[in-house]
Design an enzyme around this catalytic site. Structure first.
Site, short mmCIF file in Angstrom:
data_model
loop_
_atom_site.label_atom_id
_atom_site.label_comp_id
_atom_site.label_asym_id
_atom_site.label_seq_id
_atom_site.Cartn_x
_atom_site.Cartn_y
_atom_site.Cartn_z
N ASP A 169 0.85 -1.19 0.00
CA ASP A 169 0.00 0.00 0.00
C ASP A 169 0.88 1.24 0.00
O ASP A 169 1.98 1.23 0.57
CB ASP A 169 -0.92 0.02 1.22
CG ASP A 169 -1.96 -1.09 1.17
OD1 ASP A 169 -2.39 -1.45 0.06
OD2 ASP A 169 -2.34 -1.58 2.25
N ASP A 203 -7.03 -1.23 -4.67
CA ASP A 203 -8.11 -0.91 -3.73
C ASP A 203 -9.02 0.18 -4.30
O ASP A 203 -10.25 0.13 -4.15
CB ASP A 203 -7.54 -0.44 -2.39
CG ASP A 203 -6.72 -1.51 -1.69
OD1 ASP A 203 -6.97 -2.69 -1.94
OD2 ASP A 203 -5.83 -1.14 -0.91
#
Length: 255
Positions: A169, A203
């Site tokens: 991430d 995401d």
């Protein structure tokens, strides 16, 4: 007056159905869906590989006060959520993505659902696959990022094993970064950040796909559920598609 909210799926091919049954081009839809999935995966993996090979874990690049590149890794699902063991999560994602892929193929073959609706499913599928790639392979193709920049295909092997990689991430949007007023019970004086979770491009695609489904494609979504749950509808759809194909062939022969 015809009820515009009524399902346009055919219940019986022999009935005189007043609702229009749209006939989409499956080849065109398949090409667009594949293009969306492929482009999403390429962008997602290029970003993640760049972060892994140029930043140490926890390193931050401040683009703006409200947007930063913050390298973190997680063992869980989207937005850093964690649920159960790593192996369970990886298997769960693989099964879920397999079901979505199967659903997309069947819906394209039905020739009834719009490209916009299928594009939303393609974004969700591609986002899920992007994170599955991390979980399956990053543990064996990257070295550890703690205190160092990771190496791609290290000679001594990766930091983990197959199916035990960590999801990368990096997108961090602290749009509001403040402190709660001291007079508020329990949380007074504590820091507050919105939006706090760190996420990745995959995401984002999942979230965008879900939001677009809920805002613009509720009816196609309910019809898709009806299509899979009702064998009569699938049979009627197949019959109509076959009649359309035969009609098209006859028209070509006449020309």
């Amino acid at each position: 007056m015809k009820d515009k909210k009524r399902s346009t799926l055919p219940k019986d091919p022999r009935a005189n159905n007043s609702d229009p049954f749209s006939i989409e081009n499956p080849t065109k839809q398949a090409v667009w869906v594949c293009a969306i999935v492929l482009l999403t995966l390429i962008i997602d993996q290029v970003i993640k590989i760049w972060v892994k090979t140029h930043m140490q874990l926890g390193e931050e690049i401040r683009v703006f006060d409200w947007f930063r590149i913050l390298f973190v890794e997680n063992m869980g699902m989207a937005f850093g959520l964690e649920l159960g063991s790593k192996l369970f999560l990886t298997f769960f994602r693989i099964i879920a993505m397999g079901l979505i892929a199967y659903a997309i193929v069947i819906l394209i073959k039905s020739r009834h659902f719009s490209l916009g609706f299928l594009a939303c499913l393609a974004l969700i599928f591609a986002g899920g696959i992007g994170n599955v790639i991390d979980s399956m392979f990053y543990g064996i193709i990257f070295s550890d990022s703690h205190g160092q920049v990771a190496e791609l295909f290290p000679t001594g092997g990766g930091y983990g094993t197959f199916m035990h990689g960590k999801v990368v991430d990096m997108l961090y949007f602290p749009l509001i970064d403040t402190v709660w007023p001291s007079w508020i019970p329990f949380i007074g004086g504590k820091s507050f950040t919105f939006f706090d979770p760190v996420f990745n491009f995959a995401d984002s695609c999942i979230s965008i796909g879900v939001i677009l489904l809920l805002v613009f494609h509720v009816r196609p979504f309910t019809e898709a559920l009806e299509y899979f749950s009702n064998p009569r509808i699938r049979k009627a759809t197949k019959t109509i598609n076959e009649e359309k194909r035969q009609t098209t062939q006859k028209e070509k022969v006449k020309k």
